[in-house]
Design an enzyme around this catalytic site. Structure first.
Site, short mmCIF file in Angstrom:
data_model
loop_
_atom_site.label_atom_id
_atom_site.label_comp_id
_atom_site.label_asym_id
_atom_site.label_seq_id
_atom_site.Cartn_x
_atom_site.Cartn_y
_atom_site.Cartn_z
N GLY A 147 2.47 4.83 8.95
CA GLY A 147 2.34 3.39 9.02
C GLY A 147 1.30 2.89 8.04
O GLY A 147 0.50 3.65 7.50
N CYS A 148 1.31 1.58 7.79
CA CYS A 148 0.40 1.00 6.81
C CYS A 148 -1.06 1.07 7.27
O CYS A 148 -1.94 1.52 6.51
CB CYS A 148 0.81 -0.43 6.50
SG CYS A 148 1.07 -1.48 7.96
N TYR A 149 -1.33 0.65 8.51
CA TYR A 149 -2.70 0.75 9.01
C TYR A 149 -3.17 2.20 9.09
O TYR A 149 -4.28 2.52 8.64
CB TYR A 149 -2.81 0.10 10.39
CG TYR A 149 -2.80 -1.40 10.41
CD1 TYR A 149 -3.68 -2.14 9.62
CD2 TYR A 149 -1.94 -2.10 11.25
CE1 TYR A 149 -3.67 -3.53 9.65
CE2 TYR A 149 -1.92 -3.49 11.29
CZ TYR A 149 -2.79 -4.19 10.50
OH TYR A 149 -2.79 -5.57 10.54
N SER A 152 -4.31 3.45 5.66
CA SER A 152 -5.60 2.91 5.21
C SER A 152 -6.77 3.51 5.98
O SER A 152 -7.85 3.74 5.42
CB SER A 152 -5.61 1.38 5.34
OG SER A 152 -5.75 0.97 6.68
#
Length: 341
Positions: A147-149, A152
């Site tokens: 996932g994107c979160y 990061s």
């Protein structure tokens, strides 16, 4: 011979982002595009900027088998898995941009996404974060794109977790994301008048990415890690900035040295010098991640900041990076572009 690529869910934001990058990939030929909403229409007629005159179709497993070497599934959670199962015995590689292949423990998926994944253990999938699992990705056929979160946050914390330098097993995360992270939802909360000029928290503590983050942190750290997560929606199209607070006894110089060494050979991860803080504009439209850090010596708290483009390194760009690994290409193939300002 070019790699024959199919994209399932080609008209969503991540599907379009895959298309944008893959059409310029020197080793790729796009051979199959699916869209339930626009089945029977040409991609070029719907999105002229795509410049690809391929007829969109509903998902057809036989057509996929006949025309693809690798398939990207850019579909809502719960849909991809059935397709993966139907293609399990084929000589085909699958990269899922949804949540269906991300978890080692399928009970976490069942709890947070409300669906049981039958025969999950038969799918030899790998979590597709190249900077941590490169060798495993290379040997797999099924990739659960992070996932994107989580991307990061995990890239920003992995050096400390890997070296067992976290104190107290707790990490606090404040993330801010552009609206494209929500996909093409037709909801009032994502309309222009609600978003413009406003900053809004959502899914505080119980965001669906929390179990994914914690499972991976436990795998890296070899012990339980508790993540307190507060995501926010900001009035921009794309980009994520995560500010992360954790306890460590490393000094500021040791912290910088650790991260510089850990990511020394990584093309897409950039560790910034002390007192330089990243902007989401730096990663806009690219697969690059920028990480900075500051140590509060009073409290033994490290403040880590990471930025990336949620549609690229947080989704489609990372998926292409994984594809490059699967086919023994340079990881930056087709991913060398940047956009600024």
């Amino acid at each position: 011979m070019k790699i024959r690529v199919g994209i399932l869910g080609a008209t969503g934001y991540t599907g379009l982002e895959l298309l944008r990058m893959l059409k310029n990939h020197p080793q790729v030929k796009i051979t199959y595009l699916s869209s339930n909403n626009f089945s029977g229409q040409s991609m070029k007629d719907i999105y002229p900027f795509a410049e690809i005159d391929i007829l969109l179709s509903k998902i057809d497993v036989k057509e996929i088998k006949a025309n693809c070497d690798v398939v990207f599934t850019a579909l809502p959670a719960g849909i991809s898995y059935d397709i993966v199962k139907s293609l399990r015995d084929e000589n085909l590689k699958i990269i899922d941009l949804g949540a269906d292949l991300r978890f080692d423990d399928p009970s976490l998926y069942e709890k947070w996404y409300g669906r049981t994944l039958q025969d999950y253990g038969l799918i030899k999938r790998v979590y597709g974060l190249p900077e941590l699992y490169r060798s495993e990705i290379k040997e797999s056929r099924f990739i659960g794109n992070p996932g994107c979160y989580p991307t990061s946050i995990l890239l920003a914390t992995a050096p400390i977790l890997k070296r067992k330098l976290l104190v107290n097993g707790e990490i606090i995360v404040d993330s801010k994301s552009g609206v494209s992270g929500a996909g093409k939802k037709e909801e009032l909360a994502y309309s222009f008048c609600e978003i413009d000029g406003s900053l809004k928290p959502y899914s505080v503590i119980n965001h669906k990415h929390v179990p994914e983050i914690q499972e991976q942190m436990k795998k890296i750290y070899h012990s339980e890690v508790t993540v307190i997560f507060a995501p926010h929606l900001v009035p921009m199209v794309r980009g994520i900035l995560s500010t992360i607070y954790l306890k460590t006894r490393l000094s500021a110089d040791e912290l910088y040295g650790l991260y510089s060494e850990f990511y020394r050979d990584e093309y897409f991860v950039h560790v910034l010098k002390p007192a330089i803080y990243p902007s989401t504009k730096w990663s806009y439209g690219s697969n690059h991640v920028f990480i900075s850090m500051k140590k509060d010596e009073r409290t033994d708290t490290a403040v880590l900041i990471s930025v990336l483009d949620n549609l690229v390194k947080g989704a489609s760009g990372q998926a292409i990076q994984n594809m490059n690994i699967l086919f023994s290409l340079r990881e930056d193939t087709g991913l060398t572009f940047t956009v600024y300002p």
